[in-house]
Design a protein around this motif. Structure first.
Motif, PDB file in Angstrom:
ATOM      1  N   UNK A 132       0.834  -1.209   0.000  1.00 60.66           N
ATOM      2  CA  UNK A 132       0.000   0.000   0.000  1.00 60.66           C
ATOM      3  C   UNK A 132       0.871   1.262   0.000  1.00 60.66           C
ATOM      4  N   UNK A 133       1.977   1.223   0.725  1.00 58.20           N
ATOM      5  CA  UNK A 133       2.854   2.396   0.815  1.00 58.20           C
ATOM      6  C   UNK A 133       3.563   2.690  -0.501  1.00 58.20           C
ATOM      7  N   UNK A 134       3.700   1.701  -1.357  1.00 57.51           N
ATOM      8  CA  UNK A 134       4.404   1.880  -2.633  1.00 57.51           C
ATOM      9  C   UNK A 134       3.479   2.352  -3.752  1.00 57.51           C
ATOM     10  N   UNK A 135       2.183   2.434  -3.501  1.00 54.51           N
ATOM     11  CA  UNK A 135       1.246   2.893  -4.521  1.00 54.51           C
ATOM     12  C   UNK A 135       1.485   4.359  -4.868  1.00 54.51           C
ATOM     13  N   UNK A 136       1.289   4.698  -6.132  1.00 51.90           N
ATOM     14  CA  UNK A 136       1.341   6.088  -6.571  1.00 51.90           C
ATOM     15  C   UNK A 136       0.057   6.376  -7.365  1.00 51.90           C
ATOM     16  N   UNK A 137      -0.106   7.611  -7.740  1.00 54.00           N
ATOM     17  CA  UNK A 137      -1.285   7.979  -8.531  1.00 54.00           C
ATOM     18  C   UNK A 137      -1.246   7.363  -9.925  1.00 54.00           C
ATOM     19  N   UNK A 138      -0.064   6.868 -10.345  1.00 57.30           N
ATOM     20  CA  UNK A 138       0.072   6.267 -11.679  1.00 57.30           C
ATOM     21  C   UNK A 138       0.179   4.740 -11.632  1.00 57.30           C
ATOM     22  N   UNK A 139      -0.001   4.149 -10.445  1.00 56.24           N
ATOM     23  CA  UNK A 139       0.111   2.693 -10.350  1.00 56.24           C
ATOM     24  C   UNK A 139      -1.028   2.034 -11.117  1.00 56.24           C
ATOM     25  N   UNK A 140      -0.673   1.226 -12.077  1.00 52.87           N
ATOM     26  CA  UNK A 140      -1.681   0.580 -12.930  1.00 52.87           C
ATOM     27  C   UNK A 140      -1.877  -0.879 -12.565  1.00 52.87           C
ATOM     28  N   UNK A 141      -0.825  -1.498 -12.005  1.00 51.28           N
ATOM     29  CA  UNK A 141      -0.927  -2.906 -11.624  1.00 51.28           C
ATOM     30  C   UNK A 141      -0.140  -3.170 -10.350  1.00 51.28           C
ATOM     31  N   UNK A 153       7.999 -16.718  -0.428  1.00 51.52           N
ATOM     32  CA  UNK A 153       7.174 -15.847   0.402  1.00 51.52           C
ATOM     33  C   UNK A 153       5.717 -15.942  -0.052  1.00 51.52           C
ATOM     34  N   UNK A 154       4.809 -15.627   0.854  1.00 53.44           N
ATOM     35  CA  UNK A 154       3.380 -15.765   0.586  1.00 53.44           C
ATOM     36  C   UNK A 154       2.705 -14.396   0.651  1.00 53.44           C
ATOM     37  N   UNK A 155       1.931 -14.080  -0.373  1.00 50.82           N
ATOM     38  CA  UNK A 155       1.140 -12.849  -0.403  1.00 50.82           C
ATOM     39  C   UNK A 155      -0.316 -13.189  -0.132  1.00 50.82           C
ATOM     40  N   UNK A 156      -0.983 -12.343   0.610  1.00 49.93           N
ATOM     41  CA  UNK A 156      -2.405 -12.519   0.909  1.00 49.93           C
ATOM     42  C   UNK A 156      -3.203 -11.963  -0.263  1.00 49.93           C
ATOM     43  N   UNK A 157      -3.675 -12.844  -1.120  1.00 46.10           N
ATOM     44  CA  UNK A 157      -4.335 -12.415  -2.353  1.00 46.10           C
ATOM     45  C   UNK A 157      -5.590 -11.613  -2.056  1.00 46.10           C
ATOM     46  N   UNK A 158      -6.430 -12.086  -1.157  1.00 44.65           N
ATOM     47  CA  UNK A 158      -7.684 -11.398  -0.859  1.00 44.65           C
ATOM     48  C   UNK A 158      -7.426 -10.008  -0.284  1.00 44.65           C
ATOM     49  N   UNK A 159      -6.450  -9.892   0.617  1.00 51.45           N
ATOM     50  CA  UNK A 159      -6.138  -8.587   1.209  1.00 51.45           C
ATOM     51  C   UNK A 159      -5.605  -7.621   0.163  1.00 51.45           C
ATOM     52  N   UNK A 160      -4.746  -8.109  -0.726  1.00 50.76           N
ATOM     53  CA  UNK A 160      -4.188  -7.238  -1.757  1.00 50.76           C
ATOM     54  C   UNK A 160      -5.226  -6.901  -2.818  1.00 50.76           C
ATOM     55  N   UNK A 161      -6.218  -7.763  -3.000  1.00 43.62           N
ATOM     56  CA  UNK A 161      -7.315  -7.434  -3.918  1.00 43.62           C
ATOM     57  C   UNK A 161      -8.085  -6.223  -3.403  1.00 43.62           C
ATOM     58  N   UNK A 162      -8.277  -6.128  -2.098  1.00 44.92           N
ATOM     59  CA  UNK A 162      -8.931  -4.951  -1.513  1.00 44.92           C
ATOM     60  C   UNK A 162      -8.073  -3.698  -1.725  1.00 44.92           C
ATOM     61  N   UNK A 163      -6.765  -3.832  -1.538  1.00 45.01           N
ATOM     62  CA  UNK A 163      -5.860  -2.702  -1.753  1.00 45.01           C
ATOM     63  C   UNK A 163      -5.949  -2.238  -3.205  1.00 45.01           C
ATOM     64  N   UNK A 169      -6.712  -0.015  -9.248  1.00 47.49           N
ATOM     65  CA  UNK A 169      -5.659  -0.625 -10.044  1.00 47.49           C
ATOM     66  C   UNK A 169      -5.933  -2.114 -10.156  1.00 47.49           C
ATOM     67  N   UNK A 170      -5.169  -2.811 -10.971  1.00 44.91           N
ATOM     68  CA  UNK A 170      -5.363  -4.236 -11.190  1.00 44.91           C
ATOM     69  C   UNK A 170      -4.441  -5.056 -10.299  1.00 44.91           C
TER      70      UNK A 170
END
Length: 378
Positions: A132-141, A153-163, A169-170
């Motif tokens: 979330x901290x790395x997002x910018x106004x131009x983040x597309x994906x 490493x494991x990413x929480x897909x559902x949590x990142x889908x909300x972000x 963004x996609x």
């Protein structure tokens, strides 16, 4: 009624040939098609870059086993990635990628897309706040791998889908390590799933390919246009081989997981192994998330020896594990990521530990695999 995974893998897009009754659909090894009149192709087939019945069968099956509406097949995983990037992004856009991304993905963003005008930032995809901290106004994906390659490493897909939704963004999930059998990112909120079908989907180390699967019909149409316009499609025989591999994906993945769990247990108890990276271990920091979103924990393992020279010695010493790049085949592979698959990240912030060994645990007799590692580590 809804069909189960194994049934879809064997039958989706693969009805018996209507002309001959052949149970296995034929390979349409042709580049062009006779037309009934000017501008009147039969069933829409005019040129095999644009569409081919064998590739169509594969695309339908890929969509079915990923729980998506549309699937598109490509000549390689990187071809699929490049088509997605150039379909979705324009110069000046920004993408977040994993801070331990696959070396080929890093190279595509840093050496190809960056020159085209696409900005990117690496984030710890196992940390939702860091993404979330790395997002910018131009983040597309937001582009993630889970498990990541090579550090698992494991990413929480559902949590990142909300972000991703909050940021408009996609969320793109590279599902190569897990396979569609173990993990279904679209059901968890992802927008696009990426595969190197070379790996577990094909499963026999005999064909290179890639895929995109998604639900959004507008984006799918745009991707199909670019698939044709850019032309990085797989040939009919490659599509047929991949379809053949998919039929046994479920049973293969169960055996990969069985063997990997036992190999991980062996490595944990070995005095020359300093750390074992496998999401199936209770002490793995992503274990709980992986257990929530994966059927099982996969066939990929990484471990650290504490000494780069020892890591290379182990890689050079196995007899059943073949020293080779790639993964996901029925045979077990061993490699040194820092000198092999991830050499492209050397000297960057994504550089992998020099004492890291990566295993793709195959479906051989488990006692032979453990015996081979025991000998190599000694």
């Amino acid at each position: 009624m809804p069909y189960g995974f194994e049934t879809l893998a064997i039958h989706a897009g693969q009805e018996p040939d209507p002309r001959t009754g052949a149970v296995i659909p034929p390979i349409f090894q042709t580049s062009t098609y006779a037309q009934d009149a000017v501008g009147a192709p039969r069933l829409g087939y005019e040129y095999s870059r644009s569409s081919n019945p064998t590739r169509d069968s594969l695309q339908e099956c890929l969509a079915a086993i990923e729980g998506g509406r549309r699937g598109l097949a490509f000549a390689s995983g990187l071809a699929a990635e490049d088509t997605l990037i150039r379909t979705v992004c324009v110069p000046g856009d920004h993408v977040i990628i994993p801070n331990d991304a696959y070396g080929g993905t890093f190279r595509l963003f840093s050496k190809v897309a960056e020159r085209w005008g696409l900005a990117w930032t690496a984030a710890d995809v196992s940390n939702v706040d860091d993404v979330r901290a790395k997002l910018t106004s131009r983040t597309r994906m937001i582009w993630i791998e889970t498990p990541t390659n090579p550090l698992l490493n494991i990413a929480d897909i559902a949590a990142l889908a909300h972000v991703a939704r909050d940021a408009n963004t996609l969320l793109v999930v590279d599902n190569t390590f897990a396979s569609p059998y173990l993990q279904q990112p679209l059901a968890l909120g992802a927008d696009v799933v990426v595969h190197s079908t070379t790996k577990y989907v094909g499963g026999h180390s005999d064909v290179v390919g890639g895929a995109l699967v998604l639900n959004d019909p507008t984006l799918a149409d745009s991707l199909q246009f670019h698939q044709n316009a850019m032309g990085a499609v797989n040939g009919p025989f490659d599509a047929w081989l991949t379809l053949r591999g998919i039929k046994t994906l479920a049973v293969r993945m169960e055996r990969h997981c069985d063997n990997a769990e036992k190999v991980a247990e062996f490595l944990i108890g070995h005095p020359k192994v300093k750390q074992v990276l496998y999401p199936g271990l209770a002490e793995h920091p992503g274990h709980e998330v992986a257990a929530k979103q994966m059927r099982r924990f996969g066939g990929m393992i990484a471990f650290r020896t504490g000494d780069p020279a020892e890591a290379e010695r182990v890689c050079n010493s196995t007899k059943v594990f073949t020293l080779a790049e790639s993964l996901g085949g029925v045979e077990s592979l061993i490699e040194h990521p820092g000198r092999m698959t991830h050499l492209s990240v050397a000297g960057s912030a994504l550089e992998v530990p020099a004492d890291l060994v990566r295993l793709s645990v195959g479906i051989e007799t488990i006692d032979d695999l453990i015996g081979d590692l025991k000998d190599a580590l000694s």
